[in-house]
Structure formats: C-alpha cells, structure tokens
Design a protein around this motif. Structure first.
Motif, PDB file in Angstrom:
ATOM      1  N   ASN A 155       0.871  -1.174   0.000  1.00  0.00           N
ATOM      2  CA  ASN A 155       0.000   0.000   0.000  1.00  0.00           C
ATOM      3  C   ASN A 155       0.920   1.239   0.000  1.00  0.00           C
ATOM      4  O   ASN A 155       2.152   1.110  -0.041  1.00  0.00           O
ATOM      5  CB  ASN A 155      -0.969  -0.029   1.189  1.00  0.00           C
ATOM      6  N   ALA A 156       0.334   2.410   0.022  1.00  0.00           N
ATOM      7  CA  ALA A 156       1.137   3.637  -0.081  1.00  0.00           C
ATOM      8  C   ALA A 156       2.141   3.729   1.067  1.00  0.00           C
ATOM      9  O   ALA A 156       3.307   4.096   0.850  1.00  0.00           O
ATOM     10  CB  ALA A 156       0.216   4.861  -0.097  1.00  0.00           C
ATOM     11  N   GLU A 157       1.720   3.355   2.273  1.00  0.00           N
ATOM     12  CA  GLU A 157       2.619   3.447   3.421  1.00  0.00           C
ATOM     13  C   GLU A 157       3.805   2.495   3.289  1.00  0.00           C
ATOM     14  O   GLU A 157       4.955   2.894   3.523  1.00  0.00           O
ATOM     15  CB  GLU A 157       1.847   3.129   4.718  1.00  0.00           C
ATOM     16  N   SER A 158       3.541   1.255   2.920  1.00  0.00           N
ATOM     17  CA  SER A 158       4.647   0.291   2.819  1.00  0.00           C
ATOM     18  C   SER A 158       5.592   0.671   1.677  1.00  0.00           C
ATOM     19  O   SER A 158       6.811   0.473   1.782  1.00  0.00           O
ATOM     20  CB  SER A 158       4.135  -1.139   2.680  1.00  0.00           C
ATOM     21  N   LEU A 159       5.058   1.242   0.617  1.00  0.00           N
ATOM     22  CA  LEU A 159       5.936   1.705  -0.468  1.00  0.00           C
ATOM     23  C   LEU A 159       6.828   2.850   0.003  1.00  0.00           C
ATOM     24  O   LEU A 159       8.036   2.868  -0.270  1.00  0.00           O
ATOM     25  CB  LEU A 159       5.113   2.131  -1.693  1.00  0.00           C
ATOM     26  N   GLN A 160       6.248   3.798   0.726  1.00  0.00           N
ATOM     27  CA  GLN A 160       7.057   4.919   1.224  1.00  0.00           C
ATOM     28  C   GLN A 160       8.160   4.421   2.169  1.00  0.00           C
ATOM     29  O   GLN A 160       9.293   4.885   2.105  1.00  0.00           O
ATOM     30  CB  GLN A 160       6.183   5.961   1.942  1.00  0.00           C
ATOM     31  N   ARG A 213      13.530   3.646   3.675  1.00  0.00           N
ATOM     32  CA  ARG A 213      14.424   2.834   4.511  1.00  0.00           C
ATOM     33  C   ARG A 213      15.257   1.851   3.700  1.00  0.00           C
ATOM     34  O   ARG A 213      16.126   1.187   4.256  1.00  0.00           O
ATOM     35  CB  ARG A 213      13.611   2.087   5.578  1.00  0.00           C
ATOM     36  N   ARG A 214      14.958   1.695   2.430  1.00  0.00           N
ATOM     37  CA  ARG A 214      15.710   0.803   1.529  1.00  0.00           C
ATOM     38  C   ARG A 214      15.684  -0.642   1.986  1.00  0.00           C
ATOM     39  O   ARG A 214      16.629  -1.406   1.756  1.00  0.00           O
ATOM     40  CB  ARG A 214      17.160   1.287   1.328  1.00  0.00           C
ATOM     41  N   GLU A 215      14.605  -1.035   2.654  1.00  0.00           N
ATOM     42  CA  GLU A 215      14.304  -2.440   2.915  1.00  0.00           C
ATOM     43  C   GLU A 215      12.838  -2.641   2.542  1.00  0.00           C
ATOM     44  O   GLU A 215      12.056  -1.691   2.587  1.00  0.00           O
ATOM     45  CB  GLU A 215      14.527  -2.797   4.402  1.00  0.00           C
ATOM     46  N   THR A 216      12.453  -3.883   2.201  1.00  0.00           N
ATOM     47  CA  THR A 216      11.083  -4.092   1.734  1.00  0.00           C
ATOM     48  C   THR A 216      10.081  -4.158   2.880  1.00  0.00           C
ATOM     49  O   THR A 216      10.292  -4.828   3.883  1.00  0.00           O
ATOM     50  CB  THR A 216      10.944  -5.379   0.890  1.00  0.00           C
ATOM     51  N   TYR A 217       8.992  -3.430   2.678  1.00  0.00           N
ATOM     52  CA  TYR A 217       7.805  -3.459   3.535  1.00  0.00           C
ATOM     53  C   TYR A 217       6.626  -3.780   2.633  1.00  0.00           C
ATOM     54  O   TYR A 217       6.560  -3.290   1.495  1.00  0.00           O
ATOM     55  CB  TYR A 217       7.565  -2.094   4.197  1.00  0.00           C
ATOM     56  N   PHE A 218       5.699  -4.578   3.159  1.00  0.00           N
ATOM     57  CA  PHE A 218       4.521  -4.944   2.385  1.00  0.00           C
ATOM     58  C   PHE A 218       3.274  -4.759   3.243  1.00  0.00           C
ATOM     59  O   PHE A 218       3.365  -4.480   4.444  1.00  0.00           O
ATOM     60  CB  PHE A 218       4.602  -6.417   1.934  1.00  0.00           C
ATOM     61  N   TRP A 219       2.123  -4.928   2.589  1.00  0.00           N
ATOM     62  CA  TRP A 219       0.866  -5.021   3.315  1.00  0.00           C
ATOM     63  C   TRP A 219       0.437  -6.478   3.286  1.00  0.00           C
ATOM     64  O   TRP A 219       0.259  -7.061   2.208  1.00  0.00           O
ATOM     65  CB  TRP A 219      -0.222  -4.141   2.690  1.00  0.00           C
ATOM     66  N   SER A 220       0.332  -7.095   4.449  1.00  0.00           N
ATOM     67  CA  SER A 220      -0.108  -8.486   4.514  1.00  0.00           C
ATOM     68  C   SER A 220      -1.617  -8.541   4.374  1.00  0.00           C
ATOM     69  O   SER A 220      -2.341  -8.051   5.248  1.00  0.00           O
ATOM     70  CB  SER A 220       0.328  -9.131   5.827  1.00  0.00           C
ATOM     71  N   ARG A 221      -2.103  -9.149   3.299  1.00  0.00           N
ATOM     72  CA  ARG A 221      -3.548  -9.254   3.068  1.00  0.00           C
ATOM     73  C   ARG A 221      -4.173 -10.285   4.003  1.00  0.00           C
ATOM     74  O   ARG A 221      -5.338 -10.164   4.351  1.00  0.00           O
ATOM     75  CB  ARG A 221      -3.818  -9.626   1.599  1.00  0.00           C
ATOM     76  N   SER A 222      -3.399 -11.300   4.410  1.00  0.00           N
ATOM     77  CA  SER A 222      -3.961 -12.323   5.316  1.00  0.00           C
ATOM     78  C   SER A 222      -4.009 -11.813   6.755  1.00  0.00           C
ATOM     79  O   SER A 222      -4.985 -12.043   7.462  1.00  0.00           O
ATOM     80  CB  SER A 222      -3.152 -13.616   5.232  1.00  0.00           C
ATOM     81  N   ARG A 223      -2.984 -11.101   7.178  1.00  0.00           N
ATOM     82  CA  ARG A 223      -2.957 -10.607   8.562  1.00  0.00           C
ATOM     83  C   ARG A 223      -3.512  -9.187   8.669  1.00  0.00           C
ATOM     84  O   ARG A 223      -3.705  -8.664   9.761  1.00  0.00           O
ATOM     85  CB  ARG A 223      -1.527 -10.654   9.113  1.00  0.00           C
ATOM     86  N   GLU A 283      -2.073  -6.288   8.021  1.00  0.00           N
ATOM     87  CA  GLU A 283      -1.167  -5.395   8.752  1.00  0.00           C
ATOM     88  C   GLU A 283       0.098  -5.128   7.954  1.00  0.00           C
ATOM     89  O   GLU A 283       0.439  -5.875   7.033  1.00  0.00           O
ATOM     90  CB  GLU A 283      -0.805  -6.000  10.117  1.00  0.00           C
ATOM     91  N   LEU A 284       0.765  -4.053   8.317  1.00  0.00           N
ATOM     92  CA  LEU A 284       2.054  -3.713   7.724  1.00  0.00           C
ATOM     93  C   LEU A 284       3.033  -4.822   8.060  1.00  0.00           C
ATOM     94  O   LEU A 284       3.034  -5.343   9.187  1.00  0.00           O
ATOM     95  CB  LEU A 284       2.537  -2.374   8.304  1.00  0.00           C
ATOM     96  N   TRP A 285       3.888  -5.145   7.117  1.00  0.00           N
ATOM     97  CA  TRP A 285       4.774  -6.300   7.253  1.00  0.00           C
ATOM     98  C   TRP A 285       6.162  -5.890   6.786  1.00  0.00           C
ATOM     99  O   TRP A 285       6.354  -5.606   5.613  1.00  0.00           O
ATOM    100  CB  TRP A 285       4.177  -7.449   6.434  1.00  0.00           C
ATOM    101  N   HIS A 286       7.101  -5.844   7.724  1.00  0.00           N
ATOM    102  CA  HIS A 286       8.498  -5.586   7.388  1.00  0.00           C
ATOM    103  C   HIS A 286       9.152  -6.921   7.123  1.00  0.00           C
ATOM    104  O   HIS A 286       9.389  -7.701   8.044  1.00  0.00           O
ATOM    105  CB  HIS A 286       9.191  -4.855   8.547  1.00  0.00           C
ATOM    106  N   LYS A 287       9.448  -7.195   5.864  1.00  0.00           N
ATOM    107  CA  LYS A 287      10.013  -8.494   5.472  1.00  0.00           C
ATOM    108  C   LYS A 287      11.322  -8.730   6.231  1.00  0.00           C
ATOM    109  O   LYS A 287      12.231  -7.904   6.181  1.00  0.00           O
ATOM    110  CB  LYS A 287      10.274  -8.492   3.971  1.00  0.00           C
ATOM    111  N   GLY A 288      11.393  -9.832   6.956  1.00  0.00           N
ATOM    112  CA  GLY A 288      12.620 -10.182   7.671  1.00  0.00           C
ATOM    113  C   GLY A 288      12.653  -9.691   9.102  1.00  0.00           C
ATOM    114  O   GLY A 288      13.617  -9.962   9.813  1.00  0.00           O
ATOM    115  N   ALA A 289      11.606  -8.966   9.540  1.00  0.00           N
ATOM    116  CA  ALA A 289      11.587  -8.434  10.911  1.00  0.00           C
ATOM    117  C   ALA A 289      11.726  -9.569  11.924  1.00  0.00           C
ATOM    118  O   ALA A 289      12.411  -9.428  12.938  1.00  0.00           O
ATOM    119  CB  ALA A 289      10.303  -7.663  11.158  1.00  0.00           C
TER     120      ALA A 289
END
Lengths: 111, 111
Positions: free
Chosen positions: A36-41, A46-56, A58-64
């Motif tokens: 979503n717009a927030e995870s893209l920003q 931050r130069r690491e991937t963030y996504f929107w988890s459709r199943s959970r 919620e915002l999802w920081h890949k590798g957190a």
C-alpha cells in the motif's frame, strides 16, 4: 531511465499494488507481495522491503522476525503504473519454507 | 523440482492468478498479467502465453496482433499457490510501448 512519482501510481480498489521481488545479483524472481502507499514509502525511504499483509491485514516488514530482510537496490513500475518491480539484495531466503525463492514448484503440464 | 496440479492453484475471487513473465535467456522481468483457468490451460498446452484481459474482459493471446508471442519454457507457482512465474522466449518486446520490458521506469525516491 524515466522516473514516475509515487502519486501517479494506480493503486487498486483495496489501495494495493502487486510488487514482484527480484534478486539484484542472481536475477532470480523471489516472491510477489502487495504494497500500500505506506509500505511503499517505507520501502523507498528505509531501503528495505515493507509490504501489506492481506492475510494478517497489517504492515509487514520483510525479515523483521526471520532476519531475512531485503535491501532495496531499485524500484521500477510498469507501463500501466499498477505493478512494481523491486530489485533487492536478500539477507537470506525469501520463502518461509526456507527456499531461496517462493517459486520452487512447477505447475503440472497437461499437454 | 516438485510439481503442483492446476486444480490445487488458489485462483482469487475473480477466478484469476497474477502471472509474472520472465525472459528465460536474460532473466529480465518483462510484465505481469492475469490468468484464469482457461488461459492457463492454453498456456500449458500450446506453450505460448495466454492471459485474461481485465480491461477488455476477454481471453488474450499475447502477440496475436503484434506477432510478439512468448514461447513458454516453464511455469512455476509460489508457496501460497496464488502467483505464477512464466519463463519465456519472447519473439519481440513485451511492452506495447516497444520497450523490451514493461518495467522501464523507476519510481521516484522521496528519501
């Protein structure tokens, strides 16, 4: 290469864009997830991937949790401005199964 | 490599799966489009890419008009069984703009 402003992107009715993640060193396609717009920003700043988890839902920081973050090399968008391509340097496997890529299975051919 | 039967694929509420198309020679990601069950079966049996056009609401044989068909090398599916990766030998540019790939623009960084 031309650039596109984030405000010109065509998010879908749910406010999401599919994002293809590709290894910048091996060119292997690793996974597809949604931003979503927030995870893209966050991904851009931050130069690491963030996504929107459709199943959970919620915002999802890949590798957190796993530590397998994806360091972002470049972010491209397609001609329709509705799909992203993220080239990354992954700190570990992209897949929760431990495979380097989520695409580790063939689809059965019924020729 | 493991195989997955087409009946195990998780088509979405519209009966579609996103399909990432990658050049099997250069590993360049070319485009993302959507397949329904029919277009996937045609892709598997005819070894050229077929999609479902969401804008025109019709079956779409890639290259039928332009001649830029995509010869299918392999079809993989991700761990969730809801995204396809199609490796192809393209007869010409994937993009209607004439670019080899649809991902020919960067997203502006607002870091």
């Amino acid at each position: 290469m031309e650039t596109v402003a984030t405000k010109s992107l065509k998010f879908d009715a749910q406010g999401l864009l599919p994002a293809i993640v590709q290894d910048a060193e091996t060119d292997q396609v690793l996974m597809l997830a949604y931003m979503n717009a927030e995870s893209l920003q966050l991904t851009l700043s931050r130069r690491e991937t963030y996504f929107w988890s459709r199943s959970r839902n919620e915002l999802w920081h890949k590798g957190a949790t796993s530590g397998n973050v994806q360091h972002v090399d470049e972010v491209s968008v397609d001609c329709d401005a509705d799909t992203l391509l993220i080239r990354v340097h992954p700190a570990g496997p992209a897949c929760h199964t431990g495979n380097q890529t989520c695409f580790y299975r063939h689809v059965e051919t019924l020729a």
